[in-house]
Design a protein around this motif. Sequence first.
Motif, PDB file in Angstrom:
ATOM      1  N   SER A   1       0.826  -1.211   0.000  1.00 54.96           N
ATOM      2  CA  SER A   1       0.000   0.000   0.000  1.00 54.96           C
ATOM      3  C   SER A   1       0.863   1.266   0.000  1.00 54.96           C
ATOM      4  CB  SER A   1      -0.957   0.011   1.192  1.00 54.96           C
ATOM      5  OG  SER A   1      -0.269   0.234   2.400  1.00 54.96           O
ATOM      6  N   GLN A   2       2.094   1.163   0.472  1.00 57.22           N
ATOM      7  CA  GLN A   2       3.028   2.289   0.477  1.00 57.22           C
ATOM      8  C   GLN A   2       3.826   2.386  -0.827  1.00 57.22           C
ATOM      9  OE1 GLN A   2       5.149   0.981   3.968  1.00 57.22           O
ATOM     10  NE2 GLN A   2       4.192   2.546   5.241  1.00 57.22           N
ATOM     11  N   GLY A   3       3.655   1.407  -1.714  1.00 52.41           N
ATOM     12  CA  GLY A   3       4.382   1.417  -2.979  1.00 52.41           C
ATOM     13  C   GLY A   3       5.814   0.922  -2.865  1.00 52.41           C
ATOM     14  N   ILE A   4       6.136   0.269  -1.759  1.00 55.38           N
ATOM     15  CA  ILE A   4       7.497  -0.229  -1.524  1.00 55.38           C
ATOM     16  C   ILE A   4       7.695  -1.595  -2.186  1.00 55.38           C
ATOM     17  CG2 ILE A   4       9.122  -0.951   0.293  1.00 55.38           C
ATOM     18  CD1 ILE A   4       7.790   1.172   2.075  1.00 55.38           C
ATOM     19  N   VAL A   5       6.634  -2.388  -2.208  1.00 53.21           N
ATOM     20  CA  VAL A   5       6.647  -3.668  -2.921  1.00 53.21           C
ATOM     21  C   VAL A   5       5.423  -3.706  -3.827  1.00 53.21           C
ATOM     22  CG1 VAL A   5       7.826  -4.874  -1.024  1.00 53.21           C
ATOM     23  CG2 VAL A   5       5.354  -5.033  -1.206  1.00 53.21           C
ATOM     24  N   SER A   6       5.486  -4.559  -4.818  1.00 56.46           N
ATOM     25  CA  SER A   6       4.331  -4.804  -5.680  1.00 56.46           C
ATOM     26  C   SER A   6       4.107  -6.311  -5.715  1.00 56.46           C
ATOM     27  CB  SER A   6       4.575  -4.251  -7.086  1.00 56.46           C
ATOM     28  OG  SER A   6       5.661  -4.921  -7.694  1.00 56.46           O
ATOM     29  N   SER A   7       2.926  -6.699  -6.162  1.00 50.09           N
ATOM     30  CA  SER A   7       2.656  -8.138  -6.258  1.00 50.09           C
ATOM     31  C   SER A   7       1.772  -8.412  -7.458  1.00 50.09           C
ATOM     32  CB  SER A   7       1.986  -8.647  -4.986  1.00 50.09           C
ATOM     33  OG  SER A   7       0.674  -8.147  -4.868  1.00 50.09           O
ATOM     34  N   GLU A   8       1.874  -9.630  -7.920  1.00 49.61           N
ATOM     35  CA  GLU A   8       0.987 -10.103  -8.990  1.00 49.61           C
ATOM     36  C   GLU A   8       0.793 -11.597  -8.788  1.00 49.61           C
ATOM     37  OE1 GLU A   8       4.117 -10.799 -12.616  1.00 49.61           O
ATOM     38  OE2 GLU A   8       3.284  -8.791 -12.389  1.00 49.61           O
ATOM     39  N   TRP A   9      -0.295 -12.085  -9.324  1.00 49.35           N
ATOM     40  CA  TRP A   9      -0.596 -13.504  -9.194  1.00 49.35           C
ATOM     41  C   TRP A   9       0.201 -14.313 -10.212  1.00 49.35           C
ATOM     42  CZ3 TRP A   9      -2.864 -15.693  -5.242  1.00 49.35           C
ATOM     43  CH2 TRP A   9      -3.688 -14.921  -4.425  1.00 49.35           C
ATOM     44  N   ASP A  10       0.768 -15.420  -9.742  1.00 45.58           N
ATOM     45  CA  ASP A  10       1.423 -16.384 -10.617  1.00 45.58           C
ATOM     46  C   ASP A  10       0.435 -17.534 -10.800  1.00 45.58           C
ATOM     47  OD1 ASP A  10       2.941 -18.278 -11.919  1.00 45.58           O
ATOM     48  OD2 ASP A  10       4.456 -18.465 -10.339  1.00 45.58           O
ATOM     49  N   HIS A  11      -0.204 -17.577 -11.953  1.00 44.09           N
ATOM     50  CA  HIS A  11      -1.188 -18.621 -12.239  1.00 44.09           C
ATOM     51  C   HIS A  11      -0.537 -19.853 -12.856  1.00 44.09           C
ATOM     52  CE1 HIS A  11      -4.571 -16.073 -11.187  1.00 44.09           C
ATOM     53  NE2 HIS A  11      -3.981 -15.090 -11.861  1.00 44.09           N
ATOM     54  N   GLY A  12       0.782 -19.828 -12.997  1.00 41.47           N
ATOM     55  CA  GLY A  12       1.499 -20.960 -13.581  1.00 41.47           C
ATOM     56  C   GLY A  12       1.741 -22.085 -12.591  1.00 41.47           C
ATOM     57  N   VAL A  13       1.322 -21.886 -11.356  1.00 41.45           N
ATOM     58  CA  VAL A  13       1.449 -22.927 -10.337  1.00 41.45           C
ATOM     59  C   VAL A  13       0.080 -23.178  -9.732  1.00 41.45           C
ATOM     60  CG1 VAL A  13       3.860 -22.397  -9.776  1.00 41.45           C
ATOM     61  CG2 VAL A  13       2.021 -21.227  -8.557  1.00 41.45           C
ATOM     62  N   VAL A  14      -0.090 -24.368  -9.170  1.00 42.69           N
ATOM     63  CA  VAL A  14      -1.350 -24.713  -8.524  1.00 42.69           C
ATOM     64  C   VAL A  14      -1.063 -25.019  -7.069  1.00 42.69           C
ATOM     65  CG1 VAL A  14      -3.300 -26.311  -8.513  1.00 42.69           C
ATOM     66  CG2 VAL A  14      -2.262 -25.633 -10.688  1.00 42.69           C
ATOM     67  N   PRO A  15      -1.676 -24.342  -6.137  1.00 38.38           N
ATOM     68  CA  PRO A  15      -2.574 -23.224  -6.368  1.00 38.38           C
ATOM     69  C   PRO A  15      -1.794 -21.976  -6.785  1.00 38.38           C
ATOM     70  CG  PRO A  15      -2.227 -23.486  -4.021  1.00 38.38           C
ATOM     71  CD  PRO A  15      -1.489 -24.612  -4.704  1.00 38.38           C
ATOM     72  N   ALA A  16      -2.508 -21.027  -7.405  1.00 40.01           N
ATOM     73  CA  ALA A  16      -1.882 -19.768  -7.806  1.00 40.01           C
ATOM     74  C   ALA A  16      -1.315 -19.075  -6.575  1.00 40.01           C
ATOM     75  CB  ALA A  16      -2.905 -18.872  -8.499  1.00 40.01           C
ATOM     76  N   ARG A  17      -0.198 -18.389  -6.758  1.00 38.81           N
ATOM     77  CA  ARG A  17       0.462 -17.696  -5.639  1.00 38.81           C
ATOM     78  C   ARG A  17       0.699 -16.248  -6.007  1.00 38.81           C
ATOM     79  NH1 ARG A  17       5.461 -21.830  -4.542  1.00 38.81           N
ATOM     80  NH2 ARG A  17       4.221 -23.651  -4.079  1.00 38.81           N
ATOM     81  N   ARG A  18       0.682 -15.424  -4.990  1.00 38.15           N
ATOM     82  CA  ARG A  18       1.034 -14.015  -5.171  1.00 38.15           C
ATOM     83  C   ARG A  18       2.552 -13.907  -5.077  1.00 38.15           C
ATOM     84  NH1 ARG A  18      -1.659  -9.474  -5.485  1.00 38.15           N
ATOM     85  NH2 ARG A  18      -3.660 -10.332  -4.886  1.00 38.15           N
ATOM     86  N   VAL A  19       3.153 -13.270  -6.074  1.00 38.10           N
ATOM     87  CA  VAL A  19       4.603 -13.088  -6.108  1.00 38.10           C
ATOM     88  C   VAL A  19       4.889 -11.610  -5.836  1.00 38.10           C
ATOM     89  CG1 VAL A  19       6.683 -13.238  -7.525  1.00 38.10           C
ATOM     90  CG2 VAL A  19       4.919 -14.996  -7.710  1.00 38.10           C
ATOM     91  N   PHE A  20       5.777 -11.368  -4.884  1.00 36.49           N
ATOM     92  CA  PHE A  20       6.110 -10.004  -4.464  1.00 36.49           C
ATOM     93  C   PHE A  20       7.442  -9.582  -5.069  1.00 36.49           C
ATOM     94  CE2 PHE A  20       3.299 -11.799  -1.355  1.00 36.49           C
ATOM     95  CZ  PHE A  20       2.400 -10.767  -1.106  1.00 36.49           C
ATOM     96  N   SER A  21       7.513  -8.300  -5.426  1.00 35.00           N
ATOM     97  CA  SER A  21       8.728  -7.724  -6.005  1.00 35.00           C
ATOM     98  C   SER A  21       9.013  -6.392  -5.328  1.00 35.00           C
ATOM     99  CB  SER A  21       8.557  -7.479  -7.502  1.00 35.00           C
ATOM    100  OG  SER A  21       8.277  -8.672  -8.181  1.00 35.00           O
TER     101      SER A  21
END
Length: 118
Positions: free
Chosen positions: A64-84
């Motif tokens: 929420s502070q813009g320090i990290v971002s995330s997106e869903w990785d749907h290439g794995v089961v179950p899908a996981r949120r990957v943080f950057s």
Amino acid sequence: MDFSECPCSGKTLARLLNPAVLLCLARGPAHGYGLLEQLAELKMFAGREPDHAGVYRALKQMESQGIVSSEWDHGVVPARRVFSLTETGAACLEHWGQTLHRYREAIDELLDQMPVCK
């Protein structure tokens, strides 16, 4: 006296969770479980597992502070949120480094004056 629950035992080091998470993400994107594994290897956790809920709360706050971002990785089961780490996060980590160096200088000064440490 049992000092195992006292702040003097070092348990407050877990409050350094944010810079530890940023450091892990500076190595590359990671999903939550991978971050937990990396954090558990740090001396600040003294062999204890990091609090999972606390780590995810910290990630949500940092996102929420813009320090990290995330997106869903749907290439794995179950899908996981990957943080950057974002550019702002990299700058924040650099600032943390400066802050921790100042902390270390203050701690070194205390240690130099403690008779049990000489």
